[in-house]
Design a protein around this motif. Structure first.
Motif, short mmCIF file in Angstrom:
data_model
loop_
_atom_site.label_atom_id
_atom_site.label_comp_id
_atom_site.label_asym_id
_atom_site.label_seq_id
_atom_site.Cartn_x
_atom_site.Cartn_y
_atom_site.Cartn_z
N UNK A 122 53.42 46.80 33.62
CA UNK A 122 53.10 47.90 33.40
C UNK A 122 52.68 48.93 34.04
N UNK A 123 52.30 48.51 35.02
CA UNK A 123 51.74 49.23 36.26
C UNK A 123 50.07 50.27 36.22
N UNK A 124 49.57 49.23 35.53
CA UNK A 124 47.73 50.11 34.29
C UNK A 124 47.49 49.26 35.59
N UNK A 125 47.50 47.84 35.88
CA UNK A 125 46.86 47.23 36.32
C UNK A 125 47.00 46.55 38.13
N UNK A 126 46.10 47.21 39.50
CA UNK A 126 46.30 46.60 40.11
C UNK A 126 47.22 46.06 41.52
N UNK A 127 48.47 45.92 42.17
CA UNK A 127 48.85 44.98 42.12
C UNK A 127 48.20 43.17 42.90
N UNK A 128 47.01 43.59 43.39
CA UNK A 128 46.10 42.14 43.90
C UNK A 128 45.31 42.18 43.52
N UNK A 129 45.22 43.10 41.92
CA UNK A 129 44.43 42.35 41.61
C UNK A 129 43.78 40.30 41.08
N UNK A 130 43.19 39.61 41.44
CA UNK A 130 43.39 38.43 41.48
C UNK A 130 42.52 37.46 39.98
N UNK A 131 43.32 36.84 39.60
CA UNK A 131 42.59 35.93 38.61
C UNK A 131 40.72 35.35 39.01
N UNK A 132 41.04 35.18 39.74
CA UNK A 132 39.48 33.99 40.70
C UNK A 132 38.97 35.27 40.87
N UNK A 133 38.68 36.25 41.48
CA UNK A 133 38.20 37.21 41.92
C UNK A 133 37.19 38.01 40.07
#
Length: 86
Positions: A41-52
């Protein structure tokens, strides 16, 4: 001086290891679903990583549990870092 302890301090090394091993997969899966929905939906940046995200929020386990501990501020910073800035 009385020291305040967070949940991470209350767990012994063996208990912490067992909890980590049993919960890592399901936790990463849940975080992935949440981040993917936000990316879609565009609210979270595309490079957000679950492990990070999991590593960053791990600091909250070590924060003392009191109203003035700063954990809320730390979480706000983490969540703000996930957002896209349109």
């Amino acid at each position: 001086m009385r020291r305040k302890h967070g949940l991470g301090d209350a767990l012994g090394p063996g208990a912490h290891q067992a909890i980590s091993e049993q919960s890592y997969g399901p936790v990463i899966a849940a975080i992935t679903r949440l981040l993917d929905a936000g990316k879609k939906d565009g609210s979270i940046r595309p490079d957000a990583d679950p492990g990070d995200f999991l590593q960053l929020t791990g600091a909250l386990w070590r924060a003392p549990s009191s109203p003035e501990d700063g954990a809320h501020h730390m979480l706000a910073l983490i969540l703000d870092g996930l957002r896209t800035h349109r």
